[in-house]
Design a protein around this motif. Structure first.
Motif, short mmCIF file in Angstrom:
data_model
loop_
_atom_site.label_atom_id
_atom_site.label_comp_id
_atom_site.label_asym_id
_atom_site.label_seq_id
_atom_site.Cartn_x
_atom_site.Cartn_y
_atom_site.Cartn_z
N PHE B 193 -6.30 7.81 -32.95
CA PHE B 193 -5.37 7.92 -31.82
C PHE B 193 -5.90 7.12 -30.64
N ASP B 194 -7.23 7.04 -30.58
CA ASP B 194 -7.86 6.28 -29.50
C ASP B 194 -8.27 4.93 -30.06
N ILE B 221 -1.82 9.12 -38.33
CA ILE B 221 -1.00 10.31 -38.57
C ILE B 221 0.23 10.21 -37.66
N PRO B 222 1.44 10.18 -38.23
CA PRO B 222 2.61 10.25 -37.36
C PRO B 222 2.80 11.70 -36.91
N VAL B 223 3.06 11.88 -35.62
CA VAL B 223 3.25 13.27 -35.14
C VAL B 223 4.64 13.43 -34.53
N LYS B 224 5.11 14.68 -34.55
CA LYS B 224 6.48 14.95 -34.10
C LYS B 224 6.53 15.53 -32.69
N SER B 225 5.39 15.91 -32.13
CA SER B 225 5.44 16.58 -30.82
C SER B 225 4.13 16.40 -30.06
N ALA B 226 4.21 16.63 -28.75
CA ALA B 226 3.00 16.59 -27.93
C ALA B 226 2.08 17.74 -28.32
N GLY B 227 2.70 18.83 -28.73
CA GLY B 227 1.93 20.01 -29.14
C GLY B 227 1.01 19.68 -30.31
N ALA B 228 1.54 18.89 -31.24
CA ALA B 228 0.74 18.52 -32.42
C ALA B 228 -0.48 17.71 -31.98
N LEU B 229 -0.26 16.81 -31.02
CA LEU B 229 -1.38 16.00 -30.51
C LEU B 229 -2.41 16.88 -29.82
N ARG B 230 -1.89 17.79 -29.00
CA ARG B 230 -2.79 18.69 -28.27
C ARG B 230 -3.60 19.54 -29.26
N TYR B 231 -2.92 19.99 -30.30
CA TYR B 231 -3.59 20.80 -31.31
C TYR B 231 -4.75 20.00 -31.94
N VAL B 241 -8.19 12.40 -29.08
CA VAL B 241 -6.81 12.09 -28.75
C VAL B 241 -6.73 11.86 -27.23
N PRO B 242 -6.39 10.65 -26.81
CA PRO B 242 -6.35 10.38 -25.37
C PRO B 242 -5.21 11.15 -24.68
N ASP B 243 -5.47 11.58 -23.45
CA ASP B 243 -4.46 12.31 -22.69
C ASP B 243 -3.22 11.45 -22.44
N ALA B 244 -3.44 10.14 -22.27
CA ALA B 244 -2.32 9.25 -22.01
C ALA B 244 -1.29 9.32 -23.14
N MET B 249 4.00 11.20 -25.07
CA MET B 249 4.80 12.04 -25.97
C MET B 249 5.57 13.09 -25.17
N ASN B 250 4.91 13.63 -24.15
CA ASN B 250 5.55 14.63 -23.29
C ASN B 250 6.80 14.08 -22.62
N ARG B 251 6.68 12.85 -22.16
CA ARG B 251 7.78 12.24 -21.40
C ARG B 251 8.94 11.81 -22.30
N ALA B 252 8.66 11.61 -23.55
CA ALA B 252 9.69 11.07 -24.45
C ALA B 252 10.84 12.05 -24.63
#
Ligand code: SF4
Lengths: 234, 305
Positions: B193-194, B221-231, B241-244, B249-252
């Motif tokens: 991710f980074d 890994i394709p992800v479907k949500s910001a939650g998945a990235l945060r997890y 996983v960078p915050d950016a 993802m949050n803004r999308a």
């Protein structure tokens, strides 16, 4: 040393259902130092069991004692009368102490009052951690004095797994990754080259995997004239 | 017997490879897995069949391989040291080779305390590196680990994983070198991710000339949500996983589509990195998306060599 943790009083009480004369027997060695089965703990457990007996009308007669080393017959023999007098012995020693009593008095019922947890060291007041697995073949000279067999959750021999995060183990974020510790230690010693070779798999036959282990030192054996020497001479 | 796998042919001919992961079902009915395989077949050169990933009991990777090879899929079976000792591992390698499996990914394995049999006895007789070495010797010298001769050698293309995002960071390229020494011919990395981080790691890899000795496939890994990235950032050990990215993802508005775009961009950039010879797509529980990802990153058609 051997680290143990006392079982719950309720669990011990349950094991003792139907018994009358109960001897709680501790040990002054490892389990005393890790505050699980020494003098103080023996007396605490004994009082706690007494309370249960009084509350539930079980009529238990409690007896207490602590031997120097419950894993050695000589010391256990000193409390021969107490053991003979009891119909249940709750051993607060490690599994070795408990079995020594059980083997010496085969007609007696021995109950484990604690779980023998691991071979470890006290880290600070109230904290103990595992540092040896008694695998039968020590290799810590190759790993900066840190045992990966016991301190790595996967007993890795070839460096850290992919789950090592911020120097912590993937299994528990409060436990240091053994291999990060080894890396740091070898780096400090200027010996990082020790982590570039492919290390052969461990010979587990020297561990419990090879069957129950026994050491016989012929130079130390006494002739089997000793009446109680059945296990002494093989 | 010495027929190379499709994956090996592609990698050794210098082409950019695509592998993708299929997670076998948690039961004995393979219907869904087979249907999925039919849909995504052709979008990757070989498909990894996971071995009780995260220590969740699933249909075995070798069993899955038998089923999916019938569908014309080339499997990469994953084998971990968590559940099998050296007797079982060597025996399963012989079995896999006998039924025509040609690619094996050697792993230590996620610890069983993550899974759904937490009271299990962890085996860990070998680790990923000694497993690679054992399999390499079985193939090249026809000898099993103890040194005893086999009646015949397995024909196998050996892979390993590497995680540039796990500690100690400075050791990760060295560790991969060790895997190469032990027998790894291809490497599938932990999900990236980074990318900056990954590029720095690749620079180290190139400095050691490792990219000349082993084929590196970058993991995505394709992800479907910001939650998945945060997890993944907070709960999965050894992931960065960078915050950016989480912010993006949050803004999308359409998170799924954004996830797809992020993944495609990642693949496009991986293609540009010197020494990266392929991409490994781990679309966990979203395997149907693989053909779209591969098509949109202009990696279609996959030609079997
Ligand atoms: S994180 Fe470190 S200690 Fe934990 S299993 Fe992996 S290598 Fe071993």
């Amino acid at each position: 040393m051997i680290i143990g943790e006392r079982k719950k009083v309720s669990e011990i009480a349950e094991m003792l259902a139907g018994k009358k004369k109960i001897l709680v027997s501790g040990c002054r060695t490892c389990v005393a130092i890790c505050m699980a089965g020494g003098e103080k703990e023996v007396s605490e457990l004994s009082s706690a069991l007494m309370l249960i007996s009084d509350r539930d009308g079980l009529g238990w007669k409690m007896e207490e004692n602590v031997v120097e080393r419950q894993c050695e017959k000589e010391w256990v023999r000193e409390i021969d009368d107490k053991i003979r007098n009891a119909d249940a012995i709750v051993s607060l020693a490690c599994g070795l102490g408990a079995q020594t009593v059980a083997d010496m008095y085969p007609e007696k019922e021995v109950y484990p009052g604690l779980n023998t947890t691991f071979l470890g060291v006290p880290e600070e007041q109230g904290v103990w951690s595992e540092k040896c697995l008694a695998c039968g073949e020590c290799i810590i000279h190759t790993t900066g004095g840190i045992c990966p067999v016991s301190r790595c959750a996967k007993s890795m021999r070839n460096g850290p797994c992919g789950g090592s995060s911020n120097g912590k183990c993937e299994v528990d974020p409060d436990t240091d990754c053994a291999w990060v510790a080894i890396y740091d230690r070898l780096k400090l010693q200027g010996r990082l080259d020790m982590m570039t070779d492919v290390i052969e798999p461990k010979d587990w036959s020297k561990s419990h995997s090879g069957g129950r282990r026994k050491i016989v030192r012929k130079d130390l054996l006494i002739q089997p004239t000793d009446s109680s020497g059945k296990e002494v001479v093989e | 017997m010495s027929e190379q796998s499709n994956l090996e042919k592609i990698l050794s001919s210098g082409k950019f490879a695509v592998t993708a992961e299929i997670g076998p079902p948690r039961g004995a009915d393979p219907t869904e897995m087979i249907e999925l395989a039919r849909k995504i077949k052709g979008s990757a050169d070989a498909f990894n069949l996971t071995d009780n990933q995260t220590a969740i009991v699933r249909l075995s990777s070798i069993g899955s391989a038998v089923l999916l090879m019938k569908e014309g899929i080339e499997p990469v079976i994953q084998m971990t040291c968590r559940d099998r000792n050296r007797i079982a591992l060597q025996s399963d390698l012989l079995g896999a080779s006998a039924i025509g499996v040609k690619n094996v990914l050697c792993l230590t394995g996620d610890h069983h305390t993550f899974g759904n049999e937490k009271s299990a006895k962890g085996v860990f007789d070998l680790d990923s590196i000694s497993l690679l070495n054992t399999f390499k010797n079985m193939r090249d010298t026809k000898k099993q680990l103890s040194g005893e001769e086999l009646d015949s050698a397995p024909n196998i293309y050996l892979g390993a994983a590497e995680n540039p995002f796990a500690t100690p960071y400075e050791y990760r390229a060295i560790r991969m070198a060790k895997k190469v020494k032990a027998g790894a011919q291809f490497i599938q990395t932990q999900a990236i991710f980074d990318l900056d981080w990954f590029e720095r790691w690749m620079a180290e890899v190139r400095k050691m000339d490792l990219h000349e000795k082993v084929h590196i496939l970058g993991g995505v890994i394709p992800v479907k949500s910001a939650g998945a990235l945060r997890y993944m950032k907070n709960k999965v050990p050894g992931m960065i996983v960078p915050d950016a990215l989480i912010g993006r993802m949050n803004r999308a508005e359409d998170k799924k589509e954004e996830g797809i775009q992020i993944c495609i961009e990642m693949i496009e950039r991986l293609k540009q990195i010197e020494g990266v010879h392929g991409v490994h797509i781990m679309a966990v529980m979203w395997e149907q998306i693989v053909p779209r990802l591969v098509t949109d990153s202009k990696l279609m058609p996959r030609t079997s060599v």
